[in-house]
Enzyme design. Structure first.
Site, PDB file in Angstrom:
ATOM      1  N   LYS A   1       0.865  -1.181   0.000  1.00 57.30           N
ATOM      2  CA  LYS A   1       0.000   0.000   0.000  1.00 57.30           C
ATOM      3  C   LYS A   1       0.900   1.229   0.000  1.00 57.30           C
ATOM      4  O   LYS A   1       1.440   1.624   1.023  1.00 57.30           O
ATOM      5  CB  LYS A   1      -0.886   0.032   1.249  1.00 57.30           C
ATOM      6  CG  LYS A   1      -1.999   1.053   1.131  1.00 57.30           C
ATOM      7  CD  LYS A   1      -2.418   1.663   2.449  1.00 57.30           C
ATOM      8  CE  LYS A   1      -1.471   2.676   2.964  1.00 57.30           C
ATOM      9  NZ  LYS A   1      -1.206   3.858   2.092  1.00 57.30           N
TER      10      LYS A   1
ATOM     11  N   GLU B   1       9.869   1.092  10.443  1.00 58.11           N
ATOM     12  CA  GLU B   1      10.854   2.153  10.224  1.00 58.11           C
ATOM     13  C   GLU B   1      10.130   3.459  10.484  1.00 58.11           C
ATOM     14  O   GLU B   1       9.328   3.897   9.652  1.00 58.11           O
ATOM     15  CB  GLU B   1      11.379   2.118   8.779  1.00 58.11           C
ATOM     16  CG  GLU B   1      12.073   0.836   8.380  1.00 58.11           C
ATOM     17  CD  GLU B   1      13.418   0.657   9.057  1.00 58.11           C
ATOM     18  OE1 GLU B   1      13.894   1.598   9.728  1.00 58.11           O
ATOM     19  OE2 GLU B   1      13.985  -0.430   8.921  1.00 58.11           O
TER      20      GLU B   1
ATOM     21  N   CYS C   1      13.796  10.470   6.664  1.00 59.88           N
ATOM     22  CA  CYS C   1      13.850  10.188   8.109  1.00 59.88           C
ATOM     23  C   CYS C   1      15.302  10.174   8.572  1.00 59.88           C
ATOM     24  O   CYS C   1      15.582  10.305   9.758  1.00 59.88           O
ATOM     25  CB  CYS C   1      13.134   8.888   8.439  1.00 59.88           C
ATOM     26  SG  CYS C   1      13.624   7.542   7.384  1.00 59.88           S
TER      27      CYS C   1
ATOM     28  N   GLU D   1      10.646  16.192  13.865  1.00 55.57           N
ATOM     29  CA  GLU D   1      11.277  16.055  12.554  1.00 55.57           C
ATOM     30  C   GLU D   1      10.882  17.261  11.711  1.00 55.57           C
ATOM     31  O   GLU D   1       9.695  17.514  11.513  1.00 55.57           O
ATOM     32  CB  GLU D   1      10.733  14.798  11.867  1.00 55.57           C
ATOM     33  CG  GLU D   1      11.665  13.639  11.921  1.00 55.57           C
ATOM     34  CD  GLU D   1      11.164  12.460  11.107  1.00 55.57           C
ATOM     35  OE1 GLU D   1      10.001  12.074  11.240  1.00 55.57           O
ATOM     36  OE2 GLU D   1      11.967  11.922  10.334  1.00 55.57           O
TER      37      GLU D   1
HETATM   38  P1  ADP Z   1       3.907  10.931   6.739  1.00 54.96           P
HETATM   39  O1  ADP Z   1       3.652  11.822   7.902  1.00 54.96           O
HETATM   40  O2  ADP Z   1       5.311  10.854   6.325  1.00 54.96           O
HETATM   41  O3  ADP Z   1       2.953  11.090   5.600  1.00 54.96           O
HETATM   42  P2  ADP Z   1       2.421   8.649   7.612  1.00 54.96           P
HETATM   43  O4  ADP Z   1       2.818   7.787   8.742  1.00 54.96           O
HETATM   44  O5  ADP Z   1       1.189   9.467   7.744  1.00 54.96           O
HETATM   45  O6  ADP Z   1       3.701   9.502   7.309  1.00 54.96           O
HETATM   46  O7  ADP Z   1       2.274   7.817   6.270  1.00 54.96           O
HETATM   47  C1  ADP Z   1       3.088   6.730   5.935  1.00 54.96           C
HETATM   48  C2  ADP Z   1       2.243   5.662   5.306  1.00 54.96           C
HETATM   49  O8  ADP Z   1       1.301   5.224   6.269  1.00 54.96           O
HETATM   50  C3  ADP Z   1       1.438   6.110   4.096  1.00 54.96           C
HETATM   51  O9  ADP Z   1       1.380   5.051   3.169  1.00 54.96           O
HETATM   52  C4  ADP Z   1       0.060   6.349   4.685  1.00 54.96           C
HETATM   53  O10 ADP Z   1      -0.979   6.185   3.752  1.00 54.96           O
HETATM   54  C5  ADP Z   1       0.000   5.253   5.712  1.00 54.96           C
HETATM   55  N1  ADP Z   1      -0.973   5.466   6.782  1.00 54.96           N
HETATM   56  C6  ADP Z   1      -1.326   6.616   7.389  1.00 54.96           C
HETATM   57  N2  ADP Z   1      -2.268   6.378   8.322  1.00 54.96           N
HETATM   58  C7  ADP Z   1      -2.514   5.045   8.310  1.00 54.96           C
HETATM   59  C8  ADP Z   1      -3.365   4.159   9.042  1.00 54.96           C
HETATM   60  N3  ADP Z   1      -4.177   4.601   9.999  1.00 54.96           N
HETATM   61  N4  ADP Z   1      -3.325   2.842   8.745  1.00 54.96           N
HETATM   62  C9  ADP Z   1      -2.515   2.386   7.791  1.00 54.96           C
HETATM   63  N5  ADP Z   1      -1.676   3.155   7.080  1.00 54.96           N
HETATM   64  C10 ADP Z   1      -1.685   4.463   7.328  1.00 54.96           C
END
Ligand code: ADP
Length: 490
Positions: free
Chosen positions: A184, A260, A294, A391
């Site tokens: 995903k 990570e 990161c 960050e």
């Molecule tokens: P960033 O702040 O760098 O965007 P995120 O942690 O929000 O980092 O996003 C990293 C990944 O996690 C993306 O693929 C995002 O779609 C996914 N993501 C965000 N929220 C959820 C969730 N509740 N469950 C699963 N995946 C998620």
């Protein structure tokens, strides 16, 4: 780069979900608009997966698992190797695609194709080196066999900042180990993963071994996947907040996890550092990927006797950076990913200045189309400033002076994160001490970039669990099985 060649490339990128070897429309009929952050314009519209699509992907990954696990390691490795070769042929396309959907300068996108490709090559080689051991138990009454088996269907969630490398860093070891996967990608940069799935199809990957769900409803589709007892592994790269939430969900199904998460990398410049190397290292550690990594140096902890010299030299270099759309020649700093990222960078700089820091160059957003932020240097950052414990994820270099080695280490370790640290010193014994005192999973000693497909990438503390890459990387997708048989001579 002409807009005609951009359009031709975008037309080649699939706009559907890849499930069970087929390119499917979203069952809900919903779509995601993918935006070029340099222009704010929609570049492509793709399928938005629903919970029903997630169930299909889970079925496909589960159905393909046994066949893939029994596929000869050599065959698995050769598919990955073919994928590596195809990626070299399509390198320019992947580079441009990443620049279009994520914004990084084209030269850096090419660098990511090289880096991302190395995971395919490395794990194509590791696929045939999954070894075990055989020996007597200490009592001499039996023989112990230790072997490694694929953990099973794996769910891989990737972030937007390295659209290709974060995908290959998970997909390659999963496939090499004999695991099927659902990937995903981040909703902001899904195109690279779709185009990479097409490449794996061309490399001969059997149907169902890799499935791609692009979605704007990450949480909604993730919950049932993590709750499905056929899933055995979660690998996530992203923020600590989301990672913690996913770990809690993964606990219900006792999933293997590789996480990570966030970083807050210290970059320590000692008084005995080679200043040329430190300045070069700082530019890479801070401004690569527009500061959106990161591993990006977040806090420049510089000995008070050289802090002014370091600040002056990096400021001169930062003023020479060229901001613009990543497709334009000579651009070294592209846009930030979105408005939220601009707001955050702006807020952190303002807070640091309110608490006594000085802006040496830059300092704010650039008005106009796209989400651009000025390359910035701030010095004299004081304790308690938000920029020290969040960050930045933007092109902001912040300098904090220190007095002695103990002070430097205390400041560097004063964070819940522990991904990577950078240390510049010409004193070998001091460098060795820092290897042991710096609380990070990785360290650059007189270098500003550490990532390598052959090395174990990962963090300690709230930066994560597990390692990606290196000999360690494939073991994230393998279970250890121990077998005891009687002593054949007894
Ligand atoms: P960033 O702040 O760098 O965007 P995120 O942690 O929000 O980092 O996003 C990293 C990944 O996690 C993306 O693929 C995002 O779609 C996914 N993501 C965000 N929220 C959820 C969730 N509740 N469950 C699963 N995946 C998620």
């Amino acid at each position: 780069m002409s807009s005609a060649s951009e359009a031709a490339l975008l037309a080649k990128v699939p706009d559907r979900l890849f499930i069970g070897g087929q390119w499917l429309e979203s069952s809900s009929g919903k779509a995601i608009d993918v935006i070029d952050p340099a222009t704010g314009l929609v570049i492509k519209t793709i399928a938005d997966a629903s919970v029903a699509d997630a169930a299909l992907a889970m079925d496909a990954a589960a159905a393909a698992q046994d066949g893939w696990a029994r596929t000869a390691p050599r065959v698995r490795g050769e598919i990955l190797r073919r994928a590596f070769d195809l990626l070299q042929e399509r390198a320019d396309e992947f580079a441009l695609l990443m620049t279009l959907e994520m914004g990084k300068p084209l030269a850096e996108a090419r660098g990511e194709v090289t880096y991302g490709g190395e995971f395919l090559r490395w794990f194509s080689e590791e696929a045939v080196r999954i070894s075990g051991r055989y020996g007597s138990n200490p009592e001499g009454t039996g023989r112990m066999i230790v072997t490694h088996l694929p953990v099973g269907p794996s769910y891989l969630i990737t972030p937007w900042n390295f659209p290709l490398a974060m995908a290959t860093r998970k997909i390659a070891p999963a496939l090499a180990a004999g695991c099927t996967a659902i990937v995903k990608p981040a909703e902001l940069t899904p195109l690279t993963t779709l185009y990479f799935a097409r490449l794996l199809e061309d490399a001969g990957l059997p149907a169902g071994v890799l499935n791609v769900l692009t979605t704007s409803a990450a949480g909604e589709i993730t919950t049932p996947i993590l709750a499905d007892s056929r899933l055995r592994k979660l690998s996530f790269t992203g923020s600590t907040a989301v990672g913690v939430r996913l770990l809690k969900q993964a606990a219900d199904n006792v999933l293997r996890t590789s996480m990570e998460l966030g970083g807050n990398a210290p970059f320590i410049v000692f008084e005995d550092a080679n200043m040329d190397k430190a300045v070069d290292g700082a530019m890479l550690a801070k401004f690569r990927n527009i500061g959106q990594a990161c591993t990006a140096a977040n806090r420049f902890i510089v000995h008070e006797s050289v802090a002014d010299e370091f600040a002056a030299r990096v400021t001169e270099r930062v003023r020479a950076l060229s901001v613009g759309r990543g497709t334009e020649d000579g651009v070294t700093i592209g846009p930030l990913i979105n408005e939220g990222a601009l707001d955050k960078a702006e807020r952190l700089v303002r807070d640091a200045v309110d608490r006594g820091a000085t802006v040496l160059t830059g300092g704010g957003r650039i008005e106009g189309a796209g989400t651009f932020f000025e390359p910035t240097v701030i010095s004299g950052v004081t304790p308690g400033s938000a920029i020290l414990n969040q960050e930045i994820f933007g092109p902001v270099l912040s300098i904090i002076p220190f007095t002695d080695e103990d002070d430097a280490v205390a400041k560097a370790n004063d964070t819940e994160f522990g991904l990577v640290g950078y240390v510049f010193t010409e004193d070998f014994a001091r460098g060795q001490r820092l290897i042991e005192t710096l609380q990070t999973g990785m360290m650059g000693l007189n270098v500003g970039v550490v990532s390598n497909a052959a090395a174990p990438f990962g963090g300690v503390k709230q930066s994560g669990i597990g390692r990606e890459g290196g000999a360690e990387g494939i073991h994230e997708y393998l279970e250890t099985k121990y077998v005891l048989t009687p002593n054949p001579f007894a």
